[in-house]
Design a protein around this motif. Structure first.
Motif, mmCIF file in Angstrom:
data_model
loop_
_atom_site.group_PDB
_atom_site.id
_atom_site.type_symbol
_atom_site.label_atom_id
_atom_site.label_comp_id
_atom_site.label_asym_id
_atom_site.label_seq_id
_atom_site.Cartn_x
_atom_site.Cartn_y
_atom_site.Cartn_z
ATOM 1 N N ARG A 233 -41.498 -24.413 -40.742
ATOM 2 C CA ARG A 233 -40.800 -25.405 -41.553
ATOM 3 C C ARG A 233 -39.922 -26.318 -40.691
ATOM 4 O O ARG A 233 -39.909 -27.541 -40.875
ATOM 5 C CB ARG A 233 -39.950 -24.715 -42.625
ATOM 6 N N VAL A 234 -39.157 -25.743 -39.758
ATOM 7 C CA VAL A 234 -38.260 -26.582 -38.961
ATOM 8 C C VAL A 234 -39.047 -27.464 -37.993
ATOM 9 O O VAL A 234 -38.675 -28.627 -37.762
ATOM 10 C CB VAL A 234 -37.202 -25.743 -38.207
ATOM 11 N N LEU A 235 -40.129 -26.943 -37.434
ATOM 12 C CA LEU A 235 -40.957 -27.759 -36.551
ATOM 13 C C LEU A 235 -41.628 -28.887 -37.324
ATOM 14 O O LEU A 235 -41.731 -30.019 -36.841
ATOM 15 C CB LEU A 235 -42.007 -26.897 -35.850
ATOM 16 N N ARG A 236 -42.072 -28.581 -38.534
ATOM 17 C CA ARG A 236 -42.700 -29.616 -39.361
ATOM 18 C C ARG A 236 -41.696 -30.683 -39.747
ATOM 19 O O ARG A 236 -41.972 -31.884 -39.675
ATOM 20 C CB ARG A 236 -43.288 -28.975 -40.616
ATOM 21 N N ASP A 237 -40.500 -30.263 -40.168
ATOM 22 C CA ASP A 237 -39.486 -31.221 -40.617
ATOM 23 C C ASP A 237 -38.971 -32.076 -39.459
ATOM 24 O O ASP A 237 -38.694 -33.267 -39.641
ATOM 25 C CB ASP A 237 -38.324 -30.487 -41.286
ATOM 26 N N LYS A 238 -38.832 -31.475 -38.284
ATOM 27 C CA LYS A 238 -38.343 -32.217 -37.117
ATOM 28 C C LYS A 238 -39.369 -33.240 -36.657
ATOM 29 O O LYS A 238 -39.043 -34.378 -36.344
ATOM 30 C CB LYS A 238 -38.015 -31.244 -35.982
ATOM 31 N N GLY A 239 -40.639 -32.824 -36.593
ATOM 32 C CA GLY A 239 -41.699 -33.732 -36.168
ATOM 33 C C GLY A 239 -41.633 -34.105 -34.704
ATOM 34 O O GLY A 239 -42.278 -35.068 -34.273
ATOM 35 N N ASP A 240 -40.860 -33.380 -33.934
ATOM 36 C CA ASP A 240 -40.708 -33.674 -32.513
ATOM 37 C C ASP A 240 -40.497 -32.355 -31.775
ATOM 38 O O ASP A 240 -40.459 -31.285 -32.378
ATOM 39 C CB ASP A 240 -39.519 -34.618 -32.293
ATOM 40 N N PHE A 241 -40.339 -32.430 -30.465
ATOM 41 C CA PHE A 241 -40.159 -31.222 -29.671
ATOM 42 C C PHE A 241 -38.813 -30.571 -29.967
ATOM 43 O O PHE A 241 -37.804 -31.247 -30.153
ATOM 44 C CB PHE A 241 -40.261 -31.551 -28.181
ATOM 45 N N MET A 242 -38.825 -29.229 -29.993
ATOM 46 C CA MET A 242 -37.603 -28.452 -30.191
ATOM 47 C C MET A 242 -37.599 -27.294 -29.205
ATOM 48 O O MET A 242 -38.617 -26.615 -29.012
ATOM 49 C CB MET A 242 -37.519 -27.899 -31.619
ATOM 50 N N THR A 243 -36.461 -27.046 -28.603
ATOM 51 C CA THR A 243 -36.329 -25.898 -27.718
ATOM 52 C C THR A 243 -36.089 -24.634 -28.549
ATOM 53 O O THR A 243 -35.815 -24.696 -29.745
ATOM 54 C CB THR A 243 -35.143 -26.080 -26.770
ATOM 55 N N ALA A 244 -36.159 -23.497 -27.885
ATOM 56 C CA ALA A 244 -35.913 -22.226 -28.567
ATOM 57 C C ALA A 244 -34.519 -22.199 -29.177
ATOM 58 O O ALA A 244 -34.319 -21.725 -30.298
ATOM 59 C CB ALA A 244 -36.108 -21.065 -27.598
ATOM 60 N N ALA A 245 -33.553 -22.707 -28.447
ATOM 61 C CA ALA A 245 -32.178 -22.709 -28.947
ATOM 62 C C ALA A 245 -32.045 -23.587 -30.183
ATOM 63 O O ALA A 245 -31.366 -23.234 -31.150
ATOM 64 C CB ALA A 245 -31.223 -23.189 -27.849
ATOM 65 N N GLN A 246 -32.714 -24.730 -30.179
ATOM 66 C CA GLN A 246 -32.670 -25.626 -31.325
ATOM 67 C C GLN A 246 -33.345 -24.990 -32.544
ATOM 68 O O GLN A 246 -32.859 -25.112 -33.675
ATOM 69 C CB GLN A 246 -33.338 -26.956 -30.981
ATOM 70 N N ILE A 247 -34.447 -24.320 -32.310
ATOM 71 C CA ILE A 247 -35.149 -23.642 -33.410
ATOM 72 C C ILE A 247 -34.272 -22.548 -33.992
ATOM 73 O O ILE A 247 -34.140 -22.415 -35.216
ATOM 74 C CB ILE A 247 -36.498 -23.067 -32.925
ATOM 75 N N ALA A 248 -33.655 -21.746 -33.133
ATOM 76 C CA ALA A 248 -32.798 -20.646 -33.591
ATOM 77 C C ALA A 248 -31.635 -21.171 -34.423
ATOM 78 O O ALA A 248 -31.279 -20.592 -35.450
ATOM 79 C CB ALA A 248 -32.292 -19.840 -32.399
ATOM 80 N N ARG A 249 -31.018 -22.276 -33.975
ATOM 81 C CA ARG A 249 -29.910 -22.853 -34.738
ATOM 82 C C ARG A 249 -30.401 -23.377 -36.088
ATOM 83 O O ARG A 249 -29.726 -23.219 -37.113
ATOM 84 C CB ARG A 249 -29.253 -23.975 -33.943
ATOM 85 N N ALA A 250 -31.570 -23.977 -36.097
ATOM 86 C CA ALA A 250 -32.086 -24.581 -37.322
ATOM 87 C C ALA A 250 -32.429 -23.530 -38.384
ATOM 88 O O ALA A 250 -32.207 -23.744 -39.579
ATOM 89 C CB ALA A 250 -33.312 -25.434 -37.019
#
Length: 422
Positions: free
Chosen positions: A343-360
């Motif tokens: 869900r977070v990767l789909r909503d972001k639509g751009d690259f995300m690091t592990a830390a960004q994913i964990a926060r999201a």
């Protein structure tokens, strides 16, 4: 008088779901099935039905747009089907979206075109596993985009009078105002045992050991496995299932032509006939009476791959009640996150690091756990990985599943394996 509820059934098989839905009050507008033997069975039992034979995703077999609501055509009440199970089965490779037999995501896409009042799709328990969390999330999100509320539920056939465990993972979707009246069917009580169910058939030829056998066969059956054209003749399942059958006095290494004769003796027990297997699947000689056409192995596959009619009826009744708003209305929270990383990767639509994913997702993730879950996602979705001087970042790409694309690899694979697909 209200008009009857109409159903289009895809991948209809030999009629297990069809018969159950009919008993729930649905009339078939159309049934589509690939296997000619199963089509013959459908046409034999219901000669007045419109049954189309061929690849359900082939527009020359049927065109979903022909059934969309219009000025002089009310919506189809239910789009239903038991799309192929091998892409998700625990016993298989679980190729999911990259399996040429996968039609689950394609079936969901047809909701946008057909605009049915309700959707009912069933499959094996494997689809409920963590391996397919992203796949399930994609399905729910697409249905929400189409304006539907949806929910998954794992149901066991034995809860609905079928003498077999047979877990099935079921998806039901409707417009929110209708779904508010939907209640999953309640279990009806303890299912009869194999012995209780089959005694009349096992003793049909006067077998002297029938009564004693029935007393010892005092449990419900393992899940019947119909198999596929890729494998040999009919038997009652893998090694573990065969051991369970043997404990109940059933020889699972094949299917018999007839019930035991009066003086027959067995090392393990008798083999079951196709009629006996059908009885364990929920067909009977009263409410769910059905005739299977073709030869024994084909009959067995038709029976073994079916959705038990009593379960289909229970679901059909629950859907009909919801569509008619004759059940109590209740508010439900259907925002279930099957895969928050997707869900977070789909909503972001751009690259995300592990830390960004964990926060999201508001959850701490160990690097190896994130990599594992990204790897699972990568089996059904294209995942781009950015490896520079900074920490690795991930971007969600396209869904690999066949959704109806003219250039999808599924077309070539399907034609190559067509003779072995069942």
């Amino acid at each position: 008088m209200t008009e009857p509820l109409r159903v289009i059934e895809i991948c209809a098989g030999a009629g297990g779901q069809a018969l159950g839905l009919e008993k729930a009050g649905f009339e078939h507008e159309l049934a589509i099935e690939l296997d000619q033997n199963a089509v013959n069975t459908l046409r034999y039992n219901r000669p007045d039905w419109k049954v189309a034979q061929g690849d359900v995703a082939d527009l020359s077999v049927w065109d979903p747009a022909d059934y969309a609501p219009g000025p002089d055509r009310r919506p189809i009440d239910l789009l239903a089907g038991g799309v192929p199970c091998p892409p998700f089965t625990i016993a298989g490779k679980q190729l999911g979206a990259t399996d040429e037999r996968d039609l689950f995501a394609w079936a969901v896409e047809q909701v946008k075109t057909v605009q049915p009042r309700a959707l009912l799709l069933e499959n094996v328990r494997g689809l409920s596993m963590p391996r397919f969390a992203g796949y399930r999330q994609h399905v729910l999100d697409r249905l929400r985009e189409f304006g539907y509320a949806a929910e998954w539920r794992l149901l066991h056939a034995s809860d609905y009078g079928v003498p077999q465990l047979r877990p099935r993972f079921v998806l039901v979707a409707m417009a929110p105002e209708d779904f508010a009246h939907f209640h999953w069917p309640e279990p009806i009580g303890k299912a009869p045992t194999v012995g209780e169910t089959l005694l009349p058939l096992v003793s049909a030829n006067g077998w002297k050991g029938a009564e004693r056998w029935a007393e010892e066969a005092n449990d419900i059956a393992p899940t019947i496995v119909g198999g596929s054209k890729k494998h040999g003749g009919a038997d009652l399942g893998p090694t573990r299932a065969k051991r369970a059958w043997a404990e109940m006095g059933v020889d699972a290494l094949g299917v018999a032509n007839h019930a035991p004769n009066p003086e027959d003796e067995f090392l393990v027990g008798p083999k079951l006939t196709c009629e006996m297997v059908a009885r364990i699947q929920g067909w009977d000689d009263k409410e769910f009476r059905w005739i299977f056409t073709g030869k024994k192995t084909s009959n067995y596959r038709q029976i073994g791959n079916a959705f038990p009619p009593p379960v289909a009826k229970a679901l059909g009744v629950a859907i009909a009640v919801a569509l008619n708003h004759t059940a109590e209305r209740r508010e439900r929270d259907l925002e279930t996150a099957h895969d928050p990383i997707y869900r977070v990767l789909r909503d972001k639509g751009d690259f995300m690091t592990a830390a960004q994913i964990a926060r999201a997702i508001k959850l701490p993730l160990e690097p190896h756990e994130l990599e594992r879950r990204i790897s699972l996602l990568g089996r059904d979705f294209h995942i781009e990985i950015s490896n520079g001087k900074a920490p690795a970042a991930y971007k969600l790409g396209q869904f690999k599943a066949f959704l109806g694309q003219e250039d999808h690899i599924r077309h070539d694979q399907f034609e190559h394996y067509r003779a072995k697909i069942s």
